[in-house]
Design an enzyme around this catalytic site. Structure first.
Site, PDB file in Angstrom:
ATOM      1  N   HIS A 116       8.006   7.726   4.308  1.00 34.44           N
ATOM      2  CA  HIS A 116       7.926   6.204   3.766  1.00 34.44           C
ATOM      3  C   HIS A 116       9.018   5.670   4.183  1.00 34.44           C
ATOM      4  CE1 HIS A 116       5.007   3.844   1.476  1.00 34.44           C
ATOM      5  NE2 HIS A 116       5.526   3.825   0.550  1.00 34.44           N
ATOM      6  N   ASP A 131       5.475   2.453   7.648  1.00 32.00           N
ATOM      7  CA  ASP A 131       4.937   3.794   8.072  1.00 32.00           C
ATOM      8  C   ASP A 131       3.247   3.590   8.101  1.00 32.00           C
ATOM      9  OD1 ASP A 131       5.556   3.427   4.955  1.00 32.00           O
ATOM     10  OD2 ASP A 131       4.443   5.150   5.078  1.00 32.00           O
ATOM     11  N   TYR A 134      12.899  -1.893  -3.454  1.00 33.39           N
ATOM     12  CA  TYR A 134      11.565  -0.679  -3.370  1.00 33.39           C
ATOM     13  C   TYR A 134      10.551  -1.362  -2.747  1.00 33.39           C
ATOM     14  CZ  TYR A 134      14.763   2.424  -6.451  1.00 33.39           C
ATOM     15  OH  TYR A 134      15.724   2.987  -6.736  1.00 33.39           O
ATOM     16  N   TYR A 188      15.285   9.305  -1.134  1.00 36.79           N
ATOM     17  CA  TYR A 188      14.068   8.780  -0.288  1.00 36.79           C
ATOM     18  C   TYR A 188      14.485   8.761   1.182  1.00 36.79           C
ATOM     19  CZ  TYR A 188      12.006   7.088  -4.627  1.00 36.79           C
ATOM     20  OH  TYR A 188      11.465   7.023  -5.821  1.00 36.79           O
ATOM     21  N   ASN A 236       1.490  -0.428   0.237  1.00 33.22           N
ATOM     22  CA  ASN A 236       1.983  -1.136  -1.213  1.00 33.22           C
ATOM     23  C   ASN A 236       3.106  -2.138  -0.666  1.00 33.22           C
ATOM     24  OD1 ASN A 236       0.369  -0.189  -3.076  1.00 33.22           O
ATOM     25  ND2 ASN A 236       1.636   1.574  -3.453  1.00 33.22           N
ATOM     26  N   ASN A 264       7.372  -1.314  -3.367  1.00 28.25           N
ATOM     27  CA  ASN A 264       6.131  -2.508  -3.966  1.00 28.25           C
ATOM     28  C   ASN A 264       6.664  -3.713  -4.234  1.00 28.25           C
ATOM     29  OD1 ASN A 264       5.128   0.140  -3.951  1.00 28.25           O
ATOM     30  ND2 ASN A 264       5.074   0.407  -6.235  1.00 28.25           N
TER      31      ASN A 264
END
Length: 187
Positions: A20, A91, A64, A15, A112, A66
């Site tokens: 993101h 973002d 993470y 990632y 999220n 979420n």
């Protein structure tokens, strides 16, 4: 006076350079410019930057995207920072690439990370800096786009945009949200 500056992203090398994760990249640039080094701590990587009598606690949550709210709540409480001194960098698909919008509050706009922060904190009343990533993706490919990397041209433009983000963060801490929004949201 203390501030919690949270850059949203996902942990893991896969990632690292995705759209993101622009929140992580903003904080990495700010820390590097200040010769600050992140350390692994509870719920994320953390460092501090001193700025004219103020302390900026920079947080890259390891929860993470979420579950970002858990990290935000923990560090607000641990550092005894009021929600008015919280700034979340995120973002934003609705803004063209590189556009920056500072807001004093607002909805999660389908993001999220913001959705979880709002749920955990029980409010939308916190500042956020939205970094435009554009929406140039085919129908049904939003997840792949957001978790994809910036193109070569965008990568060339990123250092300047990251510098401006650093200016906005510093202005937020020194001059306050209203003056900073007036100065930077017009550009």
């Amino acid at each position: 006076m203390k501030y919690l500056i949270v850059g949203l992203g996902n942990i893991g090398y896969e990632y690292a350079f995705t759209r993101h994760n622009i929140g992580f990249r903003v904080l990495d640039a700010l820390a590097e410019a200040s010769n600050a080094v992140f350390r692994v701590d509870r719920y994320g990587e953390v460092t501090q930057v001193k700025l004219k009598g103020r302390t900026l606690v920079l947080l890259k949550p390891s929860t993470y995207m979420n579950l970002s709210g858990n990290a935000v709540r923990y560090w607000l409480q641990k550092e005894n920072i009021g929600i008015e001194n919280l700034l979340v960098i995120v973002d934003d698909l609705a803004l063209p690439f590189g556009s920056l919008r500072l807001k004093s509050k607002g909805s999660d706009a389908g993001h999220n990370g913001l959705k979880n922060i709002q749920a955990v904190l029980g409010t939308q009343e916190y500042a956020r800096l939205r970094f435009g990533i554009g929406d140039n993706y085919p129908k049904g490919m939003q997840v792949e786009y957001v978790l994809g990397r910036f193109d070569e041209e965008q990568e060339k433009l990123l250092p300047e945009r990251l510098d401006v983000c650093g200016e906005i963060i510093k202005s937020f801490c020194l001059a306050g949200i209203q003056i900073t929004m007036n100065q930077y949201n017009k550009k």
